[in-house]
Write a protein that holds these residues in place. Structure first.
Motif, PDB file in Angstrom:
ATOM      1  N   LYS A  14      -9.920  -7.452   2.803  1.00 25.16           N
ATOM      2  CA  LYS A  14      -9.707  -7.275   1.362  1.00 25.16           C
ATOM      3  C   LYS A  14      -8.413  -6.495   1.111  1.00 25.16           C
ATOM      4  CE  LYS A  14     -11.189  -3.782  -0.649  1.00 25.16           C
ATOM      5  NZ  LYS A  14     -10.672  -2.486  -1.107  1.00 25.16           N
ATOM      6  N   ASP A  15      -8.226  -5.428   1.868  1.00 29.84           N
ATOM      7  CA  ASP A  15      -7.013  -4.620   1.724  1.00 29.84           C
ATOM      8  C   ASP A  15      -5.768  -5.433   2.048  1.00 29.84           C
ATOM      9  OD1 ASP A  15      -8.492  -2.516   0.996  1.00 29.84           O
ATOM     10  OD2 ASP A  15      -8.074  -1.263   2.742  1.00 29.84           O
ATOM     11  N   GLU A  70      -4.992  -7.677  -0.859  1.00 26.96           N
ATOM     12  CA  GLU A  70      -4.544  -6.876  -2.002  1.00 26.96           C
ATOM     13  C   GLU A  70      -3.076  -6.501  -1.789  1.00 26.96           C
ATOM     14  OE1 GLU A  70      -6.580  -6.459  -4.489  1.00 26.96           O
ATOM     15  OE2 GLU A  70      -5.303  -5.172  -5.706  1.00 26.96           O
ATOM     16  N   ASP A  71      -2.781  -6.120  -0.568  1.00 27.37           N
ATOM     17  CA  ASP A  71      -1.428  -5.753  -0.196  1.00 27.37           C
ATOM     18  C   ASP A  71      -0.471  -6.949  -0.353  1.00 27.37           C
ATOM     19  OD1 ASP A  71       0.672  -4.363   0.854  1.00 27.37           O
ATOM     20  OD2 ASP A  71       0.120  -4.717   2.935  1.00 27.37           O
ATOM     21  N   LYS A  92      -0.864  -9.597  -2.157  1.00 27.02           N
ATOM     22  CA  LYS A  92      -0.769 -10.005  -3.563  1.00 27.02           C
ATOM     23  C   LYS A  92       0.287  -9.168  -4.285  1.00 27.02           C
ATOM     24  CE  LYS A  92      -4.066  -8.916  -6.544  1.00 27.02           C
ATOM     25  NZ  LYS A  92      -5.380  -8.809  -7.210  1.00 27.02           N
ATOM     26  N   TYR A 126      -1.968 -10.611 -12.816  1.00 24.50           N
ATOM     27  CA  TYR A 126      -2.744  -9.483 -12.302  1.00 24.50           C
ATOM     28  C   TYR A 126      -1.858  -8.242 -12.318  1.00 24.50           C
ATOM     29  CZ  TYR A 126      -0.165 -10.898  -8.120  1.00 24.50           C
ATOM     30  OH  TYR A 126       0.836 -11.261  -7.251  1.00 24.50           O
ATOM     31  N   ASP A 171       5.789  -2.312  -0.360  1.00 22.23           N
ATOM     32  CA  ASP A 171       4.360  -2.030  -0.591  1.00 22.23           C
ATOM     33  C   ASP A 171       4.215  -0.904  -1.601  1.00 22.23           C
ATOM     34  OD1 ASP A 171       3.652  -3.884   1.234  1.00 22.23           O
ATOM     35  OD2 ASP A 171       3.328  -2.482   2.873  1.00 22.23           O
ATOM     36  N   VAL A 229      -2.369   0.046  -3.109  1.00 23.73           N
ATOM     37  CA  VAL A 229      -2.320  -0.234  -1.671  1.00 23.73           C
ATOM     38  C   VAL A 229      -1.642   0.871  -0.860  1.00 23.73           C
ATOM     39  CG1 VAL A 229      -2.410  -2.727  -1.938  1.00 23.73           C
ATOM     40  CG2 VAL A 229      -0.194  -1.612  -1.877  1.00 23.73           C
ATOM     41  N   ARG A 251     -13.395  -3.101  -4.533  1.00 18.42           N
ATOM     42  CA  ARG A 251     -12.206  -3.926  -4.364  1.00 18.42           C
ATOM     43  C   ARG A 251     -11.097  -3.533  -5.349  1.00 18.42           C
ATOM     44  NH1 ARG A 251     -12.039  -9.259  -2.276  1.00 18.42           N
ATOM     45  NH2 ARG A 251     -10.236 -10.408  -3.003  1.00 18.42           N
TER      46      ARG A 251
END
Lengths: 149, 489
Positions: free
Chosen positions: A95-96, A99-100, A102, B95, B222, B227, B456
């Motif tokens: 999941k991480d 997310e990263d 994305k 998003y 990043d 994140v 999440r």
């Protein structure tokens, strides 16, 4: 029978049993099969390559065809098994990772489909995974097998 | 009712007589029927065999017909399911993320750090980023990242100097009033973090056109607060040795030389840095950069080593108008001439390296960045920076050529909890010297904290840090505590 002949016979027997054992294991209906659309230009694939594909680190097949990895939907057991064997990740880690990705580059995780076999049959360049018991001969090609434990 | 009662009485009356008659017939027929029964049994067996065979045959035919029908249905369903798929996944996604931080910074009463950081406890909403990504065709995609901000609300434009009249403290106030409702509100801003299209035919060759994030290090790409582990971005990143984004072209790709290894490259060509580099390059010099990154990836061990080199020119110029009547050299025949005068010009050379090692839940990431600035026409230093650098009073102090260096190391350990939850304690060490001609710019930072991702979409962070200046004039430095909730949507 001499000792060396006995050892030789045992060796042959154990080899034969080993082959039989392997043959028997190869037909386990719970084997995890990696299957690909017939247009995919490879016949075998390694676990490391699969990991790169399903993490979208590698996005084209040799020759430039787009790779379409497909995750299975509605079968968490199979999904978890694939994640454990191929991605070597926990659900949280995966999941991480997405997310990263994305946020980093707009990259989206592979689509999830209920009937991946049908989708892999139809979608050019696609690759997915099924249990041997759900595999249908001639629909897609098997490029890797992970035997049931 | 009467009829029913009569029927029951009649039946029960004749039943014993009927039973007696049957027993009598059975006794008389027994010897003759023994032979017939055997023959009958054989006949029955034969008939049953024939019937079973017939049924088997019929069933087989029915099964074959059903299988054919099923196959037809499956194929039809398959066609229907994938009829609109051309072999790629077309999508359009919106998003983003935002975060709310609470922090409190502790410092001495008259610390010089008050010039740079707010020293009261406060809530802070500093990141509201919205992404729009689209995969239009198999090889074409686009990505836009917008950052919404309340800036420049509150930015300090000028300090007040003791015993120096005529210079007043000034802060930007963006408050406006609605003409009709007289409702008051504060205007914010929208920063285009990046907006580009990408052409991606094969792994080893992709092209980006537009405004893109400079592909250096780890943190710059990043940068989403959801994140990243810590509550704030390391100074190594925010110091700005490299421009975080560039406008121009980027060619990038990935090679797979051996199993488990891939090599990334990127070549950048852009306007470089400048006062309006997002839209116009003030000089003809284009900035160029090269990134190389080698990654080894195994099941429980990953290592990546990267580097990015950048070379560009920063300049600013002004337009001076020479008009007739003001400039004696200007004649009425040519009443206006425009002179472009250089106000600032320097070259910058930057090298950055980054390293990530992941092993069984432990992660070590580090970045080092080195910048050399070669002045051709120096800009004036900020007044306060000039003073710290050893200037006197109001005298103009121009920036000399300088070298800046910064590095950080971040060690963390990820503890998986139930489901998608994870707890990650971390420790960050950082060193920076952003100007080797200004000794006060050398500092070290220590930050320790916890990152907890309960779902999440939510990340909670808590950390405490110490900043120690390596120059006596900056006092004892600062201590801080911060908590943050980062939300992705």
């Amino acid at each position: 029978m001499t000792t060396s002949m006995r050892i030789f016979s045992l060796l042959i027997l154990s080899l034969a049993l080993g082959i039989v054992g392997r043959e028997a294991r190869a037909e386990n209906p719970l084997d995890l099969l990696i299957v690909a659309n017939s247009t995919v230009p490879i016949d075998t694939i390694t676990k490391d390559d699969l990991k790169q594909i399903f993490l979208k680190q590698r996005q084209t097949w040799p020759g430039g065809q787009k790779i379409i990895p497909l995750h299975v939907k509605g079968n968490p057991e199979l999904r978890n098994r694939f994640r454990k064997i191929v991605l070597a990740m926990t659900a949280a880690k995966e999941k991480d990772y997405w997310e990263d990705q994305k946020m980093r580059s707009g990259l989206k995780d592979p689509p999830e489909l209920k009937d991946v076999l049908k989708a892999a049959f139809r979608l050019k360049g696609s690759i997915t995974y099924v249990l041997r018991k759900d595999y249908i001969e001639g629909v897609v090609k098997i490029v890797a097998t992970f035997p049931a434990e | 009712m009467k009829h029913n009662v009569l029927l029951i009485v009649l039946c029960t009356s004749f039943l014993p007589l009927t039973t007696l008659a049957q027993e009598d017939e059975t006794e008389k027929a027994t010897p003759a029927q023994e032979i017939d029964i055997e023959a009958l049994k054989e006949e029955l067996r034969r008939e049953m065999r024939e019937e079973i065979e017939a049924r088997d045959s019929e069933n087989k035919k029915r099964i074959e017909a059903l299988e054919a029908q099923l196959e037809e249905q499956e194929l039809a369903a398959l066609e229907e399911m994938t009829a609109d798929v051309d072999g790629f996944e077309k999508y359009f996604n919106v998003y983003g993320f935002f975060d709310l931080t609470f922090f409190n910074i502790f410092m001495e009463e008259n610390s010089p750090y008050k010039l740079f950081v707010h020293d009261r406890s406060t809530f802070l909403l500093s990141n509201v980023n919205l992404y729009v990504s689209s995969q239009m065709t198999e090889t074409l995609s686009a990505l836009v990242e917008l950052k919404f901000t309340f800036a420049p609300q509150g930015k300090i434009l000028e300090y007040e100097y003791f015993n120096y009249p005529g210079v007043a403290f000034e802060r930007v106030d963006t408050e406006i009033q609605d003409f009709y409702s007289v409702e008051r509100s504060k205007l914010g801003g929208v920063r285009i973090e990046r907006a580009h299209m990408a052409y991606s035919p094969v792994d080893w060759f992709n092209v980006i056109a537009g405004r893109y994030l400079t592909p250096f290090g780890i943190w710059n790409v990043d940068h989403a607060s959801t994140v990243r582990l810590t509550t704030r971005v390391p100074f190594t990143q925010t110091i700005g040795f490299l421009t975080p984004a560039q406008t121009g072209l980027q060619v990038f790709g990935r090679f797979f030389p051996v199993q488990r290894v891939f090599l990334d490259y990127a070549i950048t060509l852009s306007n470089g840095r400048g006062p309006i580099n997002e839209i116009v390059d003030i000089d003809d010099n284009k900035a160029v950069g090269l990134k190389l990154k080698l990654t080894y990836q195994a099941d429980n061990f990953n290592i990546a080593l990267g580097g990015y080199g950048y070379m560009g020119q920063v300049s600013d110029s002004k337009m001076v108008l020479h008009v007739v009547g003001l400039d004696p050299e200007i004649t009425p025949e040519e009443p206006i001439k425009v002179e472009t005068a250089m106000m600032m010009k320097y070259d910058e050379y930057v090298v950055s390296t980054d390293l990530t090692i992941e092993i069984f839940g432990f992660k070590l990431q580090g970045e080092y960045i080195w910048q050399r600035t070669a002045m051709e026409k120096s800009p004036a230093r900020d007044f306060s920076v000039g003073l710290f650098a050893g200037g006197t009073g109001m005298a103009d102090i121009y920036m000399p050529s300088y070298i800046g260096t910064a590095a950080y190391g971040l060690l963390s350990y990820r503890i998986p909890l139930l489901g998608e939850m994870a707890l990650t304690p971390y420790f960050l060490f950082e060193y920076s010297s952003y100007d080797d001609t200004a000794d006060f710019s050398r500092s070290v930072f220590y930050i320790g904290g916890l990152n907890f991702a309960p779902s999440r979409y939510i990340t909670l962070k808590l950390d405490a840090g110490v900043t120690k200046p390596l120059h006596e004039g900056m006092g004892d430095g600062i201590k801080s505590i911060a908590g943050q909730i980062a939300v992705s949507f």
